[in-house]
Write a protein that holds these residues in place. Sequence first.
Motif, PDB file in Angstrom:
ATOM      1  N   GLY A 251       0.821  -1.219   0.000  1.00  0.00           N
ATOM      2  CA  GLY A 251       0.000   0.000   0.000  1.00  0.00           C
ATOM      3  C   GLY A 251       0.848   1.258   0.000  1.00  0.00           C
ATOM      4  N   LYS A 255      -2.061   3.876   0.292  1.00  0.00           N
ATOM      5  CA  LYS A 255      -3.019   3.632   1.365  1.00  0.00           C
ATOM      6  C   LYS A 255      -2.346   3.888   2.691  1.00  0.00           C
TER       7      LYS A 255
ATOM      8  N   LYS B  12      -7.321   0.119  14.318  1.00  0.00           N
ATOM      9  CA  LYS B  12      -6.399   0.749  13.372  1.00  0.00           C
ATOM     10  C   LYS B  12      -5.307   1.495  14.126  1.00  0.00           C
ATOM     11  N   ILE B  50     -11.712   2.223   6.186  1.00  0.00           N
ATOM     12  CA  ILE B  50     -11.302   0.812   6.219  1.00  0.00           C
ATOM     13  C   ILE B  50     -12.351  -0.045   5.502  1.00  0.00           C
ATOM     14  N   GLY B  53     -11.990   0.503   1.765  1.00  0.00           N
ATOM     15  CA  GLY B  53     -10.748   0.074   1.130  1.00  0.00           C
ATOM     16  C   GLY B  53      -9.689   1.150   1.001  1.00  0.00           C
ATOM     17  N   THR B  56      -6.038   0.508   5.361  1.00  0.00           N
ATOM     18  CA  THR B  56      -5.937  -0.906   5.728  1.00  0.00           C
ATOM     19  C   THR B  56      -6.057  -1.038   7.242  1.00  0.00           C
ATOM     20  N   VAL B  70     -11.073  -7.910   2.859  1.00  0.00           N
ATOM     21  CA  VAL B  70      -9.704  -8.146   2.408  1.00  0.00           C
ATOM     22  C   VAL B  70      -9.655  -9.294   1.410  1.00  0.00           C
ATOM     23  N   TYR B  73     -12.347  -8.477  -1.698  1.00  0.00           N
ATOM     24  CA  TYR B  73     -12.583  -7.026  -1.777  1.00  0.00           C
ATOM     25  C   TYR B  73     -13.452  -6.644  -2.962  1.00  0.00           C
TER      26      TYR B  73
END
Lengths: 256, 315
Positions: A251, A255, B12, B50, B53, B56, B70, B73
């Motif tokens: 990522g 991301k 997270k 999250i 997408g 992560t 995940v 997806y």
Amino acid sequence: MIHFSLNAVSAIYTFELARFGRTILTSLATPVITTSLYFIVFGSAIGSQMKEIDGIPYGAFIVPGLIMLSMFTESIFNASFGIYMPKFTGTIYELLSAPVSALETVVAYVGAAATKSMILGLIIFATAHLFVALPVAHPVAMIGFMMLIAITFCLFGFILGVWAQSFEQLQVIPLLVVTPMTFLGGAFYSIAMLPEPWRTITLFNPVVYLISGFRWTFFGKGDVAIEWSLGFIAAMLVICIAIIGWMFSTGYRLKK
Amino acid sequence: MASIISISGLTKRYASGHVALHGVDLEIEEGEIFALLGPNGAGKTTLISIICGNVTGTEGSVTVAGHDIVRDYRGSRRAIGLVPQELHTDAFEKVMSTVRFSRGLFGKPRDDALIEKILRDLSLWDKRDAKIMELSGGMKRRVMIAKALSHEPRVLFLDEPTAGVDVELRRDMWALVRQLRETGVTIILTTHYIEEAEEMADRVGVISGGKLILVEEKTALMRKLGKKTLTVMLADPLPAVPAELAQWDVTIKGDGHELEYVFDTQAERTGVSSLLRQLGDLGIAYKDLNTRQSSLEDIFVGLVHRDADAAEAVA
């Protein structure tokens, strides 16, 4: 399950080509004019005073190098912009939230940028015919080589676009690394013309192998063997694909 | 009703070490409007990101319409339309083509009739050939909603849909959300306007400091809202609630200087006048009276503070 969303790829591909279409004047006219200037200055004005190189008139000799020069920089610019702009404007949210795989993303973005590079390369090739007589020894190989170059440098541009965090970073590699390497990579001369130790040093410049290989497709001979050229371009391709694979799996800068 | 989204133990931790979500568990039911309420930085956007997408997750799992976000997806993302908080648009694109692009990006074949319907519903049809940069902020927001709806999602995320939007557009947005719900779309919206949650939601979740501290039916919350507190400031302190006041739900506060009576404003008889009469009959003198209505805001602020205090106590 192998899955490939053609709809998604074609959406991105068409979007990117439409973006190029909006800037058609700057993206195609500029390199064509620049290349024409090279032909006039180096090909006609200076070239008429130059000896043939390996039996090839100087005007024709520089054509492959000029096409490569434009294709390197444009491939990197276009592909890096294609992925950097959504990051910059924030519209990348949509790509990240879409049911699109890394492969589809890369195929679409790199495919669009490479298409544009091919069009550009072919336009310069056509323009060259206005200035010099240009035989092509291996036309199929020439197109194939152009495609390899376009894809490899667009992949590299894509990496750059993902990596870059500012417009300056986006431009620094093409301007400060790729252009000088191309000039020093035998775009305008045969490395056989260089005195030692420069000749040996030049062999460390990967661009030498690319230009030499492309020149081989025109004239049937280059500074280095065509196998070396193909080996270099294949290695660069593999390295770029590996880096992109790593970027998507982690990522990296896409991301959080 | 069946869950369309199941979140369990979602955590997270950002690279900086900041923990944005602490083991969130949440079930979203198909067809409901769920409002996720919380102060700025509570983790609302992280949670949505999250699921969609864009970010992560570190731990935990999420399924959307039965698809793990995940492992599968494609399945989960196909079911989701996302309207982010910021107005991220391609300035040079035309409205119609950007919406068409979104549909293709989500793997759907071109369907101009559907896109026309979406644009008409959002009052964007007249602007279909306008460049996005020429549109007002409210119109851009509509374009983003049109993009999110272009692939016929089952779940629509609206991240702060009315932040920085004028009152009229806010009303329009609410009407639109209700209209969408009619078509069976599940809607999850984040907001820090209590009013919005009250107006729209079937259920409300309150998130603070990365923890989901309350999930409740809005009607249940409204019942709490319907309560009022009467405080009677006594002239002389009382040691305990006199037996004669047992029929009212009265407690002693402020070292016996105050009587507090919680009553339901919706009830036929609030019991306020009879309580005051009884106080008079018992000869209990009072200096002042005060009534106060608790709002969702009070409940919310109370919850958020309690949570912050608890966090400090732990730290």
